[in-house]
Every structure is written in C-alpha cells, then in structure tokens.
Design a protein around this motif. Sequence first.
Motif, PDB file in Angstrom:
ATOM      1  N   TYR A 100       0.861  -1.189   0.000  1.00  0.00           N
ATOM      2  CA  TYR A 100       0.000   0.000   0.000  1.00  0.00           C
ATOM      3  C   TYR A 100       0.889   1.228   0.000  1.00  0.00           C
ATOM      4  CZ  TYR A 100       0.927   0.894   4.976  1.00  0.00           C
ATOM      5  OH  TYR A 100       1.529   1.181   6.184  1.00  0.00           O
ATOM      6  N   GLN A 101       0.295   2.396  -0.066  1.00  0.00           N
ATOM      7  CA  GLN A 101       1.049   3.648  -0.105  1.00  0.00           C
ATOM      8  C   GLN A 101       0.426   4.686   0.821  1.00  0.00           C
ATOM      9  OE1 GLN A 101       0.549   3.824  -4.509  1.00  0.00           O
ATOM     10  NE2 GLN A 101       2.701   4.465  -4.513  1.00  0.00           N
ATOM     11  N   SER A 102       1.240   5.647   1.185  1.00  0.00           N
ATOM     12  CA  SER A 102       0.753   6.861   1.827  1.00  0.00           C
ATOM     13  C   SER A 102       0.524   7.888   0.732  1.00  0.00           C
ATOM     14  CB  SER A 102       1.795   7.389   2.815  1.00  0.00           C
ATOM     15  OG  SER A 102       1.445   8.687   3.276  1.00  0.00           O
ATOM     16  N   VAL A 103      -0.617   8.583   0.811  1.00  0.00           N
ATOM     17  CA  VAL A 103      -0.874   9.638  -0.160  1.00  0.00           C
ATOM     18  C   VAL A 103      -1.092  10.952   0.577  1.00  0.00           C
ATOM     19  CG1 VAL A 103      -1.755   8.168  -1.994  1.00  0.00           C
ATOM     20  CG2 VAL A 103      -3.335   9.020  -0.260  1.00  0.00           C
ATOM     21  N   ILE A 104      -0.590  12.015   0.002  1.00  0.00           N
ATOM     22  CA  ILE A 104      -0.796  13.357   0.547  1.00  0.00           C
ATOM     23  C   ILE A 104      -1.948  13.975  -0.220  1.00  0.00           C
ATOM     24  CG2 ILE A 104       0.251  15.587   1.075  1.00  0.00           C
ATOM     25  CD1 ILE A 104       1.586  13.168   2.438  1.00  0.00           C
TER      26      ILE A 104
ATOM     27  N   GLY B 259       0.113   7.591   7.825  1.00  0.00           N
ATOM     28  CA  GLY B 259      -0.495   8.807   8.355  1.00  0.00           C
ATOM     29  C   GLY B 259       0.435   9.703   9.134  1.00  0.00           C
ATOM     30  N   ARG B 260       1.702   9.251   9.352  1.00  0.00           N
ATOM     31  CA  ARG B 260       2.638  10.135  10.046  1.00  0.00           C
ATOM     32  C   ARG B 260       4.107   9.872   9.715  1.00  0.00           C
ATOM     33  NH1 ARG B 260       5.102  10.654  15.488  1.00  0.00           N
ATOM     34  NH2 ARG B 260       5.548  12.869  15.798  1.00  0.00           N
ATOM     35  N   LEU B 261       4.555   8.593   9.820  1.00  0.00           N
ATOM     36  CA  LEU B 261       5.983   8.322   9.630  1.00  0.00           C
ATOM     37  C   LEU B 261       6.462   8.734   8.253  1.00  0.00           C
ATOM     38  CD1 LEU B 261       8.696   7.221  10.485  1.00  0.00           C
ATOM     39  CD2 LEU B 261       7.918   4.920   9.882  1.00  0.00           C
ATOM     40  N   TYR B 262       5.723   8.357   7.205  1.00  0.00           N
ATOM     41  CA  TYR B 262       6.205   8.708   5.866  1.00  0.00           C
ATOM     42  C   TYR B 262       6.346  10.214   5.665  1.00  0.00           C
ATOM     43  CZ  TYR B 262       6.679   9.678   1.003  1.00  0.00           C
ATOM     44  OH  TYR B 262       7.137  10.207  -0.173  1.00  0.00           O
ATOM     45  N   PRO B 263       5.328  11.045   6.013  1.00  0.00           N
ATOM     46  CA  PRO B 263       5.547  12.490   5.831  1.00  0.00           C
ATOM     47  C   PRO B 263       6.694  13.029   6.675  1.00  0.00           C
ATOM     48  CG  PRO B 263       3.414  12.047   6.862  1.00  0.00           C
ATOM     49  CD  PRO B 263       3.929  10.749   6.367  1.00  0.00           C
ATOM     50  N   LEU B 264       6.910  12.469   7.889  1.00  0.00           N
ATOM     51  CA  LEU B 264       8.068  12.893   8.677  1.00  0.00           C
ATOM     52  C   LEU B 264       9.366  12.551   7.945  1.00  0.00           C
ATOM     53  CD1 LEU B 264       7.244  11.902  12.387  1.00  0.00           C
ATOM     54  CD2 LEU B 264       6.952  14.124  11.272  1.00  0.00           C
ATOM     55  N   TYR B 265       9.410  11.362   7.343  1.00  0.00           N
ATOM     56  CA  TYR B 265      10.589  10.924   6.589  1.00  0.00           C
ATOM     57  C   TYR B 265      10.816  11.824   5.377  1.00  0.00           C
ATOM     58  CZ  TYR B 265      13.256   7.915   3.388  1.00  0.00           C
ATOM     59  OH  TYR B 265      14.185   7.418   2.500  1.00  0.00           O
ATOM     60  N   TRP B 266       9.745  12.133   4.653  1.00  0.00           N
ATOM     61  CA  TRP B 266       9.877  13.010   3.482  1.00  0.00           C
ATOM     62  C   TRP B 266      10.437  14.369   3.883  1.00  0.00           C
ATOM     63  CZ3 TRP B 266       8.172  17.693   1.743  1.00  0.00           C
ATOM     64  CH2 TRP B 266       8.224  17.932   0.368  1.00  0.00           C
ATOM     65  N   LEU B 267       9.944  14.902   4.978  1.00  0.00           N
ATOM     66  CA  LEU B 267      10.435  16.188   5.462  1.00  0.00           C
ATOM     67  C   LEU B 267      11.895  16.087   5.903  1.00  0.00           C
ATOM     68  CD1 LEU B 267       7.343  17.337   7.567  1.00  0.00           C
ATOM     69  CD2 LEU B 267       8.113  18.327   5.395  1.00  0.00           C
ATOM     70  N   ALA B 268      12.223  15.012   6.629  1.00  0.00           N
ATOM     71  CA  ALA B 268      13.594  14.849   7.138  1.00  0.00           C
ATOM     72  C   ALA B 268      14.594  14.746   6.002  1.00  0.00           C
ATOM     73  CB  ALA B 268      13.671  13.613   8.031  1.00  0.00           C
TER      74      ALA B 268
ATOM     75  N   SER C 122      -2.027  13.225   5.332  1.00  0.00           N
ATOM     76  CA  SER C 122      -1.422  12.007   4.788  1.00  0.00           C
ATOM     77  C   SER C 122      -2.283  10.839   5.222  1.00  0.00           C
ATOM     78  CB  SER C 122       0.011  11.840   5.307  1.00  0.00           C
ATOM     79  OG  SER C 122       0.044  11.887   6.720  1.00  0.00           O
ATOM     80  N   VAL C 123      -2.711  10.013   4.265  1.00  0.00           N
ATOM     81  CA  VAL C 123      -3.623   8.908   4.580  1.00  0.00           C
ATOM     82  C   VAL C 123      -3.220   7.655   3.821  1.00  0.00           C
ATOM     83  CG1 VAL C 123      -5.557  10.459   5.061  1.00  0.00           C
ATOM     84  CG2 VAL C 123      -5.270   9.532   2.760  1.00  0.00           C
ATOM     85  N   ASP C 124      -3.787   6.540   4.265  1.00  0.00           N
ATOM     86  CA  ASP C 124      -3.608   5.242   3.616  1.00  0.00           C
ATOM     87  C   ASP C 124      -4.401   5.234   2.308  1.00  0.00           C
ATOM     88  OD1 ASP C 124      -3.778   2.562   2.834  1.00  0.00           O
ATOM     89  OD2 ASP C 124      -3.918   1.829   4.890  1.00  0.00           O
TER      90      ASP C 124
ATOM     91  N   HIS D 214       0.599  13.754  -3.891  1.00  0.00           N
ATOM     92  CA  HIS D 214       1.890  13.065  -3.710  1.00  0.00           C
ATOM     93  C   HIS D 214       1.620  11.626  -3.297  1.00  0.00           C
ATOM     94  CE1 HIS D 214       6.184  12.704  -2.580  1.00  0.00           C
ATOM     95  NE2 HIS D 214       5.727  11.940  -1.601  1.00  0.00           N
ATOM     96  N   ARG D 215       2.470  10.692  -3.788  1.00  0.00           N
ATOM     97  CA  ARG D 215       2.382   9.282  -3.414  1.00  0.00           C
ATOM     98  C   ARG D 215       3.734   8.801  -2.910  1.00  0.00           C
ATOM     99  NH1 ARG D 215      -2.080   6.308  -5.381  1.00  0.00           N
ATOM    100  NH2 ARG D 215      -3.501   7.618  -6.606  1.00  0.00           N
ATOM    101  N   SER D 216       3.683   7.951  -1.893  1.00  0.00           N
ATOM    102  CA  SER D 216       4.899   7.391  -1.307  1.00  0.00           C
ATOM    103  C   SER D 216       5.360   6.165  -2.084  1.00  0.00           C
ATOM    104  CB  SER D 216       4.609   6.974   0.136  1.00  0.00           C
ATOM    105  OG  SER D 216       3.858   5.764   0.148  1.00  0.00           O
ATOM    106  N   PRO D 217       6.517   5.606  -1.729  1.00  0.00           N
ATOM    107  CA  PRO D 217       6.878   4.271  -2.228  1.00  0.00           C
ATOM    108  C   PRO D 217       5.890   3.233  -1.689  1.00  0.00           C
ATOM    109  CG  PRO D 217       8.771   5.398  -1.273  1.00  0.00           C
ATOM    110  CD  PRO D 217       7.560   6.193  -0.895  1.00  0.00           C
ATOM    111  N   GLU D 218       6.075   1.987  -2.077  1.00  0.00           N
ATOM    112  CA  GLU D 218       5.173   0.917  -1.660  1.00  0.00           C
ATOM    113  C   GLU D 218       5.673   0.264  -0.371  1.00  0.00           C
ATOM    114  OE1 GLU D 218       5.224  -1.555  -5.094  1.00  0.00           O
ATOM    115  OE2 GLU D 218       4.049  -0.149  -6.312  1.00  0.00           O
ATOM    116  N   PHE D 219       4.738   0.026   0.571  1.00  0.00           N
ATOM    117  CA  PHE D 219       5.058  -0.561   1.874  1.00  0.00           C
ATOM    118  C   PHE D 219       4.326  -1.885   2.054  1.00  0.00           C
ATOM    119  CE2 PHE D 219       4.760   4.138   2.639  1.00  0.00           C
ATOM    120  CZ  PHE D 219       6.133   4.385   2.670  1.00  0.00           C
ATOM    121  N   GLY D 220       4.889  -2.745   2.912  1.00  0.00           N
ATOM    122  CA  GLY D 220       4.216  -3.980   3.271  1.00  0.00           C
ATOM    123  C   GLY D 220       2.890  -3.697   3.951  1.00  0.00           C
TER     124      GLY D 220
END
Length: 575
Positions: A120-124, A153-162, A197-199, A221-227
């Motif tokens: 699945y992905q995180s989407v903004i 809903g949180r880790l991915y956007p924090l990672y993108w910002l970091a 940011s949501v699933d 925006h779309r994240s990479p794919e996660f388990g």
Amino acid sequence: MACSTYFFKKTLLRYLLLPIAIMALTAVDGRAENLRVGVASMVTPVSVVRYYQEIIDYLAQKLELPGEMVHRTTYDEIDRMLEEKSVDVAFICSASYILNREKFGVELLVAPIVDGRSYYQSVIITHRDSPITSFEELKDRSFAFVDPKSNSGRLYPLYWLAQRGERAETFFDRFFFSYSHNKSVEMVAKKKADGASVDVLVLDYMIATGSPYAAEVKVVHRSPEFGMPPVVVPPGLPLYLKEKMRQTLLKMHEDPRGKEILAAMRIDRFAPAADADYDLIRGMKNFVEDKDIVFFASPRSRIDELDERSVKFGVIPWDNPRIAYEKYQPFLDYLGMKSGAQFELVLKNSYQEVVNGLGRGEFHLALLGPLTYLDAHSRFGALPIAKSMNSDKEPIFQSVIVVGPESGINELAQLAGSSFAFSSLWSTSGNLFPRYMLAWENIHLQELKTYENFNYHDTVVKKVLSGEYDAGAVRRQVAEKYAPYGLKIVAVSDPIPTGPVVVSPQAPYTVVKKVQEVLLQMNDDPDGRWILEKMDPDLRGGFVAASDVDYSGVRKMINDVPVTCGIGCHPKVDF
C-alpha cells in the motif's frame, strides 16, 4: 412525540449491554474464554464495527470461541494490550509492527492482499479546489496526521520532510491528529486542514463506496510501496491457537461466507507475511531518528515540558457552577499533581457551550455525556480516551422519572396530561432516555399538559419538589440525593453507558497519553481513590478505556428519532 419505540425495545440492550455481557464471561486457567481481537481506529469507529465485526465473528466461529472486538482510539492503546497479552490477536499498523517487534517481540500472523497487491502507499491529499499541487506547497499550511504511530499517516511524511532537512514543527503552520484515516479525509474535505497524509487503501475504499468527502479531495503526492498492515499476535500465544487462526485466515477466501465478508472489505485474501516486508518502514524510522526527530516515544514525566500553557478542562453543567467547581477542582488538582501539568477548570452555562468551546479550542479535554460526546465527535472530531465507572465498578448510569412527596402518581401510565420538567435538551439521562421511556407508554409530548427543559438536574428536582411540575427526569444519583426530601422515583431506565473524557484533535498527543494513563490508574492509587470518593456516584469507581463503539447504541437511538413530528422533540441532527 411521534417516536417509534420498536428500536429501543428490541435492540437498545444489545448495543448498550453487550460490553457488560462480554466482561461477565468467566476465565479458565487464567485465560478468558472468549477470543479478544484488537482493532485501532484505522477507519472511524462506526466503520470499524461494520468492517471488522463480521471477520471477528467468522474467526471466532471457526475457533469455536466467543469473539470480542476490543476497539481503542489510538494505535498505542492496542499495542499496549498486545504487550500485556490482554488481546489474542490484533489488526495493527505497519509502523506499530516494527515498534512492537523491537520492543517485545510481537509476531506476524498474516497480511491482506487488496486488489491483487501486497503493498500500500501513503498519499498526501488537499482539497480539490486548492491551488496546492505538491507536498512542498503545504509549507506554512495546516496538516492532519492520523496517529502518532501511523506509517502512512505520520511516519512517511516525517521521513519526506527529514530528507529535505525539514521538521513538522517548523514546516507546517500547525498540525494535529485525527486518529483515523477517513476522519483526516473528512477534515481536508471540510477545509479544517489544508492537507493530510492517509492510507491509499482507505481513500480508494471511500471513493469506491461514494463517500462525499473523498470526492472533495485530490492526491498531490504518493509514497513508495510498503508492506501491508499486518494481523499480529502477542509472543507466547499457544501454538495451536496461533496456527489455527493463521490457517483460518489463509483459507478464508475459499469459504463462501468468508469470501463474502472479505469482498465487502475489498480484501482478496490473507497471505503469509514476512518481517522483511517491513524493512523499508524500519529504515524510514531509523532515518528520522538519526535526524533527532522522534517518531514515537513514551510521554515525558512532566507534560508541561512539552506545553507550558495550562491544560484547560471543560465539564458539562449537570450542576450549577459553584457545585461543579467544588466537585471537579480537586479532581483536576489530582490530574495536575500526577501529570506535572497545570489544569484549569472551564465552566459553561449550557451543554452546547461546552461542545462549542471544545470545537473552538477553548479547552483541550472535557467530561461529556453520551449525547454531547456524539455531537462533539461529529462536528469537531473529539475522541474518547476514558469513561467513568460507578460505585459498583460498572461503566453505566441510569435515567429516572421522579415525582414529589405528595404526588399520587406511581407509574408512567399516569403521567398523561401532567406537567413535566426535562433537563437540558442535550442531556442523555434528562431528556433523550426519559422521552423514550414515556413513549413506551404512548405518552408523547403532545400528551403532556406542558413541558420545559432546564439546564441543571438540580433545577428539575426543585421544580418537582415545589409542585411547579408534576414530574421530571434526572440522573438516578441526583434523585437519590434528594430522596430525604421526599422525592420519589416512579420509573428507571435501562443502563446507559457513562459519558467519556474526550480530547480535541488539537490537544498535544503527549498531554493526551499522559492524562489517559493517570485516569486509568486513578482507582489503584490511594490518593486517587480519596478524590473519587468525593465525586458523584457515577464516577466513584474510577475510569476505564473508552471507544466510540461504546456509544453505538445511543448514536442509533438518536439517529432513529423521527424528525417529522414538527414540535422539536429532539435535536434534529444525524450522528
């Protein structure tokens, strides 16, 4: 009052007493006889009941055990229950899995396959009318995270910002937690947040089922794919039980009933899950922590280190302000002593002022009744973190109908043609339940000689004792207080779930978590018990964890009240 009584008589006990019946199950060899399945608010609690209860019932049937859904507001509450082994299996977030694996060795069971995908992905998202077209353009805007432990809903956007040398605290103008993916979508749709940011699985489901909120947002925006978010079990669960659950879920799509349940949830099937499936998420967590960004940590010992402002606490006005202050200020002093924060009691003159004040941010937490909670949740996203227990350690209270000492009225049927004093229009025990009780006897508002709503329960009692009104409706503990003055109870309602302590989505999470911990431990602390004994009987048993599911019965009850009678017998709302 053209209210149907069928729902109340046939289904209210099912909704309100089911949790009590579940708790009454006995234990064998120290282990509960029922299968306890943990679910956090990945979607709104109302949806959780619909989406997950059938799959839990199916699993329990195959294991030949009664099944119980244990729903909690936050991911962390379910994680703690897994660690304490107070649930047997749980649906959790991918990020929660890596944290739990590291902390106490939680074990993978299975993971869902959705639309042929094992990821699945995180989407903004932003509002569809917004000029924002990228994550970068959300700088200095408001943003809704889902949960402090949520990956999408949180880790991915924090990672993108970091990765860009940014932090949420400085990148966004403000941010808050919604505690469910579709609530975040709703907040963006209603323009309460500029972005979220949501699933993507939840968003896709909302689109496929015609959600009006999903139609109001766009993905920028779309994240990479996660388990996939997995189904897990605590370490040490009996091997037979663990393998039986695994095989049942893996073969569920082969069974006609199982396939039907999965299809309703848009799940193809369950498949084996491997720890390596979550390495990308593990890497993101390590990256943000290397940048001194805390993804998730236990609250500090003193929450005022996070927020030096006083924590404002509201209470609905069951009592006049003087009595309310005497009752609740010692309680808030205790919360402050145990948490390290400074608490300020905020008193309002009406139930709706309290709810509106919570929505305006005038206070962070509030003690509400069931009906005012549903209103606060519907309009402002307020969330329950605990509910009180009465002197018998039960999370219930009752509504009663009372008459004066000289009254000849001894039963409800005699109230036709009488004058009646109700409590506030938004009072569960002083207005909603007694009107249903009267309706049982075919006494609707038009069958009363006259009626009026009063802000305080004590006012209702005094109106009845003075003879100004023939009868009235209040909480049972209020009526019992006035029994020495001759007040008589002529009817008692079925049990009602006690109202919750709720938090605003804007409340700092560290504050929320610490306050919840203090409340849940209050009855085990001698100082806490001393405070509780000075409070109303409905709060003297301390507090237990609360969930929106606890109020499903009251929600359906108020939603089912007809609004066609034309005389305003209930608030015309849909929760």
